[in-house]
Design a protein around this motif. Structure first.
Motif, PDB file in Angstrom:
ATOM      1  N   TRP A  26       0.833  -1.196   0.000  1.00 35.35           N
ATOM      2  CA  TRP A  26       0.000   0.000   0.000  1.00 35.35           C
ATOM      3  C   TRP A  26       0.874   1.254   0.000  1.00 35.35           C
ATOM      4  O   TRP A  26       0.601   2.208  -0.728  1.00 35.35           O
ATOM      5  N   LEU A  27       1.951   1.242   0.814  1.00 36.88           N
ATOM      6  CA  LEU A  27       2.851   2.394   0.828  1.00 36.88           C
ATOM      7  C   LEU A  27       3.528   2.596  -0.523  1.00 36.88           C
ATOM      8  O   LEU A  27       3.697   3.724  -0.984  1.00 36.88           O
ATOM      9  N   LEU A  28       3.935   1.509  -1.158  1.00 36.17           N
ATOM     10  CA  LEU A  28       4.575   1.630  -2.466  1.00 36.17           C
ATOM     11  C   LEU A  28       3.596   2.150  -3.518  1.00 36.17           C
ATOM     12  O   LEU A  28       3.994   2.836  -4.455  1.00 36.17           O
ATOM     13  N   ALA A  29       2.320   1.843  -3.369  1.00 40.34           N
ATOM     14  CA  ALA A  29       1.319   2.338  -4.316  1.00 40.34           C
ATOM     15  C   ALA A  29       1.111   3.845  -4.190  1.00 40.34           C
ATOM     16  O   ALA A  29       0.610   4.484  -5.106  1.00 40.34           O
ATOM     17  N   GLN A  30       1.533   4.418  -3.062  1.00 39.57           N
ATOM     18  CA  GLN A  30       1.356   5.849  -2.856  1.00 39.57           C
ATOM     19  C   GLN A  30       2.408   6.675  -3.594  1.00 39.57           C
ATOM     20  O   GLN A  30       2.228   7.869  -3.775  1.00 39.57           O
ATOM     21  N   VAL A  31       3.481   6.024  -3.973  1.00 42.41           N
ATOM     22  CA  VAL A  31       4.533   6.734  -4.688  1.00 42.41           C
ATOM     23  C   VAL A  31       3.960   7.235  -6.007  1.00 42.41           C
ATOM     24  O   VAL A  31       3.292   6.505  -6.732  1.00 42.41           O
ATOM     25  N   PHE A  32       4.228   8.485  -6.289  1.00 45.17           N
ATOM     26  CA  PHE A  32       3.677   9.118  -7.480  1.00 45.17           C
ATOM     27  C   PHE A  32       4.207   8.433  -8.729  1.00 45.17           C
ATOM     28  O   PHE A  32       5.404   8.261  -8.890  1.00 45.17           O
TER      29      PHE A  32
END
Length: 191
Positions: A75-81
């Motif tokens: 989920w955190l990696l999906a937040q990367v633009f």
């Protein structure tokens, strides 16, 4: 123009479902405490007995914790633009002997520079994706809090995008524009 923040829909859905699940668990706990649930006694313990649980329960708890941790990391990696990668366009035809090679990032850089020169704009980023004959323009613009958004949007579409269409010799360029306001109190750059 549509916002290109794809993880936002997933985030809202997961956060909404998690919120509903926690709300339901909280309501059940309160109802059990006050004896409103027929299948739960208010003086019952959460786990019957005082013995340690079997070893397989501990390993199952560790496995679930690792799985939840990996899902959180994903989920955190999906937040990367993420924006489309720069592509290389090749042009050439029967009229010319050579081929012109142009990176889409090179074509998008002047658009960002144009937009950054507008009054009320703090920063601008531009990406082009798709084929050279059918490009798509993605813009992220950070404006000053006092900026006239309608005028800024009109200027972007009427000036910067028009110049890009003329430079690329295409009739239509679909544009996605994400317009944010600056939150800190730094003044705009002096031009």
């Amino acid at each position: 123009m549509v916002r290109t923040n794809r993880p936002a829909t997933l985030n809202r859905t997961l956060l909404g479902l998690t919120g509903l699940l926690l709300l339901a668990a909280g309501l059940l706990a309160v109802a059990a405490h006050y004896g409103r649930l027929r299948w739960v006694q208010s003086d019952d313990t959460v786990v019957p007995g005082t013995d340690a649980p079997p070893t397989w329960v501990l390993w199952a708890a560790v496995a679930v914790a690792v799985l939840v941790g990996l899902l959180c990391l994903r989920w955190l990696l999906a937040q990367v633009f993420r924006m489309p990668k720069s592509v290389t366009w090749r042009t050439g035809g029967t009229e010319w002997a050579g081929t012109t090679v142009l990176a889409s990032s090179t074509a998008a850089a002047p658009v960002a520079a144009d937009i950054e020169s507008y009054p009320g704009v703090r920063t601008a980023s531009a990406w082009l994706s798709g084929e050279r004959t059918a490009p798509e323009l993605h813009l992220i613009v950070t404006a000053e809090p006092h900026a006239d958004i309608a005028e800024l949007r009109r200027k972007i579409l009427g000036h910067a995008v028009t110049r890009l269409r003329a430079a690329l010799e295409v009739e239509v360029i679909p544009v996605t524009l994400e317009l944010d306001f600056a939150e800190d109190r730094r003044p705009a750059r002096v031009r």
